[in-house]
Design an enzyme around this catalytic site. Structure first.
Site, mmCIF file in Angstrom:
data_model
loop_
_atom_site.group_PDB
_atom_site.id
_atom_site.type_symbol
_atom_site.label_atom_id
_atom_site.label_comp_id
_atom_site.label_asym_id
_atom_site.label_seq_id
_atom_site.Cartn_x
_atom_site.Cartn_y
_atom_site.Cartn_z
ATOM 1 N N HIS A 83 -2.274 -5.391 1.492
ATOM 2 C CA HIS A 83 -3.577 -6.021 1.259
ATOM 3 C C HIS A 83 -3.329 -7.451 0.816
ATOM 4 C CE1 HIS A 83 -7.605 -6.724 -0.499
ATOM 5 N NE2 HIS A 83 -6.938 -7.349 -1.453
ATOM 6 N N ASN A 124 -1.998 0.303 6.666
ATOM 7 C CA ASN A 124 -1.529 -0.974 7.217
ATOM 8 C C ASN A 124 -0.687 -1.790 6.237
ATOM 9 O OD1 ASN A 124 -3.591 -1.758 5.570
ATOM 10 N ND2 ASN A 124 -4.788 -2.822 7.135
ATOM 11 N N LYS A 132 0.824 -1.211 0.000
ATOM 12 C CA LYS A 132 0.000 0.000 0.000
ATOM 13 C C LYS A 132 0.867 1.274 0.000
ATOM 14 C CE LYS A 132 -4.034 -2.169 2.169
ATOM 15 N NZ LYS A 132 -5.058 -2.021 3.246
ATOM 16 N N GLU A 158 -9.399 -10.352 -7.975
ATOM 17 C CA GLU A 158 -8.419 -9.293 -7.727
ATOM 18 C C GLU A 158 -7.182 -9.444 -8.623
ATOM 19 O OE1 GLU A 158 -9.735 -8.169 -3.164
ATOM 20 O OE2 GLU A 158 -7.820 -9.193 -3.473
ATOM 21 N N TYR A 182 -12.618 -1.629 -4.102
ATOM 22 C CA TYR A 182 -13.149 -1.704 -2.740
ATOM 23 C C TYR A 182 -14.677 -1.617 -2.699
ATOM 24 C CZ TYR A 182 -8.536 -1.635 -0.572
ATOM 25 O OH TYR A 182 -7.269 -1.967 -0.148
HETATM 26 P P1 GDP Z 1 -8.203 -6.525 5.656
HETATM 27 O O1 GDP Z 1 -8.853 -7.683 4.927
HETATM 28 O O2 GDP Z 1 -7.421 -6.966 6.873
HETATM 29 O O3 GDP Z 1 -7.368 -5.643 4.747
HETATM 30 O O4 GDP Z 1 -9.386 -5.600 6.254
HETATM 31 P P2 GDP Z 1 -10.810 -5.144 5.676
HETATM 32 O O5 GDP Z 1 -11.157 -5.893 4.415
HETATM 33 O O6 GDP Z 1 -11.771 -5.194 6.811
HETATM 34 O O7 GDP Z 1 -10.602 -3.597 5.330
HETATM 35 C C1 GDP Z 1 -9.972 -3.179 4.137
HETATM 36 C C2 GDP Z 1 -9.011 -2.046 4.455
HETATM 37 O O8 GDP Z 1 -9.752 -0.917 4.928
HETATM 38 C C3 GDP Z 1 -8.011 -2.348 5.587
HETATM 39 O O9 GDP Z 1 -6.896 -3.087 5.180
HETATM 40 C C4 GDP Z 1 -7.647 -0.944 6.046
HETATM 41 O O10 GDP Z 1 -6.703 -0.319 5.153
HETATM 42 C C5 GDP Z 1 -8.988 -0.223 5.925
HETATM 43 N N1 GDP Z 1 -9.746 -0.282 7.178
HETATM 44 C C6 GDP Z 1 -10.351 -1.359 7.735
HETATM 45 N N2 GDP Z 1 -10.969 -1.051 8.897
HETATM 46 C C7 GDP Z 1 -10.753 0.274 9.086
HETATM 47 C C8 GDP Z 1 -11.148 1.195 10.094
HETATM 48 O O11 GDP Z 1 -11.818 0.839 11.074
HETATM 49 N N3 GDP Z 1 -10.731 2.488 9.935
HETATM 50 C C9 GDP Z 1 -10.002 2.893 8.863
HETATM 51 N N4 GDP Z 1 -9.643 4.183 8.771
HETATM 52 N N5 GDP Z 1 -9.604 2.056 7.891
HETATM 53 C C10 GDP Z 1 -9.972 0.761 7.988
#
Ligand code: GDP
Length: 140
Positions: free
Chosen positions: A115, A112, A9, A126, A49
């Site tokens: 992905h 973070n 990222k 993807e 997304y």
């Molecule tokens: P992943 O599968 O671990 O990447 O998590 P998710 O699919 O739930 O979320 C996609 C991405 O959205 C995450 O990797 C983070 O970059 C972002 N994200 C997820 N949860 C949060 C949140 O609570 N706050 C914010 N600001 N970003 C989030």
């Protein structure tokens, strides 16, 4: 052998942590089968997304993911999808297991570092988003 998609990222590209993250993935047994630097635009981030469009973090996530170049990777390994999810750690680096990519290299829950596809079906979608079949020839 299976294939999965990873994205390094914008926080990790900007922070010059790409090399260390690639080394970590190779040390975990992943072969890099395709790699492409991409700058997502708003439409691209919205498409990638789309599953998160009802979430409160959708708009900030799109802003973050379009803020700079990303590195899309096709990674090959036995049990690739599940193993990569394990190697990256929990979404929030504060909750990620020690030694995982996010524990080592992520800044916070949004920024973070990486992905990873969360199922074989998502991985296929993807991978197709970033790479042509021709570009992945010989892999999988
Ligand atoms: P992943 O599968 O671990 O990447 O998590 P998710 O699919 O739930 O979320 C996609 C991405 O959205 C995450 O990797 C983070 O970059 C972002 N994200 C997820 N949860 C949060 C949140 O609570 N706050 C914010 N600001 N970003 C989030």
């Amino acid at each position: 052998m299976g294939l999965t998609l990873a994205i390094i990222k914008p926080d990790a590209v900007e922070g010059r942590r790409v090399g260390r993250i690639l080394a970590h993935l190779e040390d975990e047994g992943f072969g890099i089968r395709a790699a492409k630097f991409v700058r997502l635009d708003e439409a691209g981030a919205a498409e990638f997304y789309a599953v998160h469009r009802e979430r409160p973090f959708y708009e900030p996530l799109k802003r973050f993911m379009t803020s700079g170049p990303i590195l899309a990777l096709a990674l090959e390994r036995e049990d690739a999808v599940a193993h990569l999810r394990k190697v990256i750690g929990a979404t929030d680096p504060a909750e990620a297991e020690a030694g995982t990519v996010r524990a080592l290299y992520a800044e916070n829950k949004e920024r973070n570092a990486i992905h990873a596809s969360d199922s074989d079906e998502t991985a296929q979608q993807e991978l197709a988003f970033f790479f042509s079949k021709r570009g992945l020839m010989g892999a999988g």
